[in-house]
Write a protein that holds these residues in place. Structure first.
Motif, PDB file in Angstrom:
ATOM      1  N   UNK A   1      70.349  71.883  70.148  1.00 46.11           N
ATOM      2  CA  UNK A   1      71.258  72.818  70.826  1.00 46.11           C
ATOM      3  C   UNK A   1      70.778  73.102  72.242  1.00 46.11           C
ATOM      4  N   UNK A   2      71.690  72.888  73.208  1.00 42.79           N
ATOM      5  CA  UNK A   2      71.386  73.197  74.599  1.00 42.79           C
ATOM      6  C   UNK A   2      71.972  74.512  75.062  1.00 42.79           C
ATOM      7  N   UNK A   3      72.997  74.989  74.371  1.00 38.59           N
ATOM      8  CA  UNK A   3      73.620  76.261  74.737  1.00 38.59           C
ATOM      9  C   UNK A   3      74.419  76.765  73.547  1.00 38.59           C
ATOM     10  N   UNK A   4      74.465  78.085  73.367  1.00 42.59           N
ATOM     11  CA  UNK A   4      75.231  78.738  72.317  1.00 42.59           C
ATOM     12  C   UNK A   4      76.294  79.625  72.953  1.00 42.59           C
ATOM     13  N   UNK A   5      77.511  79.565  72.416  1.00 43.96           N
ATOM     14  CA  UNK A   5      78.592  80.446  72.845  1.00 43.96           C
ATOM     15  C   UNK A   5      79.150  81.179  71.630  1.00 43.96           C
ATOM     16  N   UNK A   6      79.913  82.254  71.882  1.00 45.88           N
ATOM     17  CA  UNK A   6      80.396  83.057  70.762  1.00 45.88           C
ATOM     18  C   UNK A   6      81.669  83.810  71.112  1.00 45.88           C
ATOM     19  N   UNK A   7      82.436  84.083  70.058  1.00 41.93           N
ATOM     20  CA  UNK A   7      83.632  84.933  70.105  1.00 41.93           C
ATOM     21  C   UNK A   7      83.977  85.261  68.661  1.00 41.93           C
ATOM     22  N   UNK A   8      84.822  86.248  68.464  1.00 39.82           N
ATOM     23  CA  UNK A   8      85.235  86.595  67.108  1.00 39.82           C
ATOM     24  C   UNK A   8      86.123  85.489  66.531  1.00 39.82           C
ATOM     25  N   UNK A   9      86.176  85.454  65.211  1.00 41.78           N
ATOM     26  CA  UNK A   9      87.044  84.534  64.488  1.00 41.78           C
ATOM     27  C   UNK A   9      87.921  85.378  63.551  1.00 41.78           C
ATOM     28  N   UNK A  10      89.248  85.151  63.514  1.00 42.02           N
ATOM     29  CA  UNK A  10      89.949  84.000  64.079  1.00 42.02           C
ATOM     30  C   UNK A  10      90.625  84.237  65.422  1.00 42.02           C
ATOM     31  N   UNK A  11      90.528  85.412  66.021  1.00 45.61           N
ATOM     32  CA  UNK A  11      91.378  85.693  67.192  1.00 45.61           C
ATOM     33  C   UNK A  11      90.726  85.382  68.532  1.00 45.61           C
ATOM     34  N   UNK A  12      89.487  84.939  68.534  1.00 49.06           N
ATOM     35  CA  UNK A  12      88.710  84.632  69.737  1.00 49.06           C
ATOM     36  C   UNK A  12      88.600  85.836  70.679  1.00 49.06           C
ATOM     37  N   UNK A  13      88.556  87.018  70.083  1.00 48.92           N
ATOM     38  CA  UNK A  13      88.385  88.227  70.860  1.00 48.92           C
ATOM     39  C   UNK A  13      86.920  88.604  70.998  1.00 48.92           C
ATOM     40  N   UNK A  14      86.687  89.836  71.405  1.00 45.60           N
ATOM     41  CA  UNK A  14      85.321  90.349  71.531  1.00 45.60           C
ATOM     42  C   UNK A  14      84.611  90.240  70.184  1.00 45.60           C
ATOM     43  N   UNK A  15      83.311  90.034  70.177  1.00 46.09           N
ATOM     44  CA  UNK A  15      82.591  89.699  68.947  1.00 46.09           C
ATOM     45  C   UNK A  15      82.183  90.896  68.104  1.00 46.09           C
ATOM     46  N   UNK A  16      82.944  91.967  68.165  1.00 52.73           N
ATOM     47  CA  UNK A  16      82.614  93.164  67.394  1.00 52.73           C
ATOM     48  C   UNK A  16      83.491  93.311  66.158  1.00 52.73           C
ATOM     49  N   UNK A  17      84.206  92.234  65.774  1.00 53.87           N
ATOM     50  CA  UNK A  17      85.078  92.269  64.603  1.00 53.87           C
ATOM     51  C   UNK A  17      85.295  90.838  64.138  1.00 53.87           C
ATOM     52  N   UNK A  18      85.958  90.674  63.000  1.00 55.85           N
ATOM     53  CA  UNK A  18      86.311  89.348  62.534  1.00 55.85           C
ATOM     54  C   UNK A  18      85.375  88.821  61.461  1.00 55.85           C
ATOM     55  N   UNK A  19      85.459  87.519  61.201  1.00 55.25           N
ATOM     56  CA  UNK A  19      84.763  86.884  60.089  1.00 55.25           C
ATOM     57  C   UNK A  19      83.247  86.802  60.268  1.00 55.25           C
ATOM     58  N   UNK A  20      82.774  86.742  61.500  1.00 48.08           N
ATOM     59  CA  UNK A  20      81.354  86.475  61.746  1.00 48.08           C
ATOM     60  C   UNK A  20      80.615  87.783  61.990  1.00 48.08           C
ATOM     61  N   UNK A  21      79.529  87.990  61.257  1.00 51.87           N
ATOM     62  CA  UNK A  21      78.643  89.131  61.482  1.00 51.87           C
ATOM     63  C   UNK A  21      77.628  88.718  62.549  1.00 51.87           C
ATOM     64  N   UNK A  22      77.998  88.963  63.797  1.00 49.73           N
ATOM     65  CA  UNK A  22      77.146  88.494  64.884  1.00 49.73           C
ATOM     66  C   UNK A  22      75.826  89.243  64.974  1.00 49.73           C
ATOM     67  N   UNK A  23      75.798  90.489  64.578  1.00 54.21           N
ATOM     68  CA  UNK A  23      74.523  91.201  64.585  1.00 54.21           C
ATOM     69  C   UNK A  23      73.522  90.467  63.702  1.00 54.21           C
ATOM     70  N   UNK A  24      73.967  90.026  62.543  1.00 54.82           N
ATOM     71  CA  UNK A  24      73.102  89.264  61.640  1.00 54.82           C
ATOM     72  C   UNK A  24      72.773  87.902  62.232  1.00 54.82           C
ATOM     73  N   UNK A  25      73.795  87.201  62.730  1.00 56.25           N
ATOM     74  CA  UNK A  25      73.590  85.840  63.220  1.00 56.25           C
ATOM     75  C   UNK A  25      72.645  85.798  64.413  1.00 56.25           C
ATOM     76  N   UNK A  26      72.822  86.719  65.332  1.00 48.73           N
ATOM     77  CA  UNK A  26      71.944  86.706  66.502  1.00 48.73           C
ATOM     78  C   UNK A  26      70.555  87.230  66.176  1.00 48.73           C
ATOM     79  N   UNK A  27      70.430  88.013  65.130  1.00 54.44           N
ATOM     80  CA  UNK A  27      69.092  88.329  64.634  1.00 54.44           C
ATOM     81  C   UNK A  27      68.372  87.076  64.165  1.00 54.44           C
ATOM     82  N   UNK A  28      69.100  86.188  63.490  1.00 54.16           N
ATOM     83  CA  UNK A  28      68.533  84.908  63.049  1.00 54.16           C
ATOM     84  C   UNK A  28      68.146  84.051  64.248  1.00 54.16           C
ATOM     85  N   UNK A  29      69.040  83.955  65.216  1.00 58.26           N
ATOM     86  CA  UNK A  29      68.769  83.133  66.401  1.00 58.26           C
ATOM     87  C   UNK A  29      67.556  83.662  67.157  1.00 58.26           C
TER      88      UNK A  29
END
Length: 256
Positions: A195-223
């Protein structure tokens, strides 16, 4: 965590130099863009110097957008156009100190497209390497971009392995990968060396990452735990002023 503002989406109502300044004022650590070529590179460099921000990356031109192009580098018979776009992107990246170039594949399929894309990526990597520039390829989802050549991380890794050059990397856009493949945590753990770069948005609406299918707080803790120290790119659609969509950034920084 560190975050980059993708100015193709955020503050896209402002001229690019002013968008860079707005990203700095909002607290971003870096910026990235899509197609800055109509703006003098000196204007971009000035804004980057003023703000102290790094331009992480830009895209190769899409081609004839009115005719339906969305990249050129995998399309058999258009190698000259594709390489001209690669040369232009490298020259612009050098002028503004950008670290990465996303080489866009285009609408096509088949074995010959695979061969064409591989040859053009090898050309791009060899031209970019003396300048310390990384070439990125990005799988795009089939719902938003039907017919695009590159759609999965496995396909991308196959190309990266076939080209075999160290400055060819994967642009891992969590939005696209979730829609096509899911299993983001394990996939990032497995693919991080590529991986050379990571990008992010909510799923499925591609809005701000504070809602939707992906728990970004958890995911970015992993990253963060995996030691990925580069800024991750916020590439999401806003439904109002960009500043009003940024509550997630303070929250995540506190968590991570």
């Amino acid at each position: 965590m560190k975050f980059s503002a993708n100015l193709g989406f955020l503050w896209n109502d402002l001229p690019l130099p002013e968008a860079i300044r707005a990203a700095k004022a909002a607290g971003f650590d870096a910026v990235e863009c899509h197609w800055p070529y109509d703006i003098p590179a000196g204007d971009i460099s000035k804004a980057l110097t003023e703000t102290g921000l790094k331009m992480l990356g830009l895209n190769t031109r899409r081609g004839d957008v009115a005719a339906g192009d969305n990249g050129l580098s995998a399309i058999p018979g258009r190698e000259a156009e594709a390489r001209a776009a690669i040369d232009e992107a490298i020259n612009y990246a050098i002028a503004i100190g950008a670290a990465n170039i996303h080489v866009m594949a285009g609408f096509c399929s088949g074995e010959q497209a695979q061969v064409t894309f591989g040859a053009n990526l090898r050309y791009a990597c060899e031209k970019a390497a003396p300048h310390g520039i990384t070439i990125l390829i990005e799988p795009l989802n089939k719902y938003d971009v039907p017919g695009y050549f590159l759609t999965t991380t496995d396909q991308a890794i196959g190309l990266i392995d076939a080209v075999g050059l160290p400055n060819l990397k994967l642009m891992f856009d969590c939005y696209h990968v979730q829609l096509m493949e899911g299993d983001l945590t394990r996939r990032i753990e497995r693919l991080l060396p590529h991986i050379g770069h990571i990008q992010f948005a909510s799923v499925p609406d591609r809005g701000a990452p504070d809602h939707g299918e992906i728990d970004y707080a958890q995911l970015f803790g992993v990253i963060d735990r995996l030691g990925y120290g580069a800024p991750a790119g916020a590439e999401y659609k806003t439904d109002g002023p960009t500043e009003q969509s940024l509550g997630w950034m303070t929250q995540w920084r506190e968590i991570t």
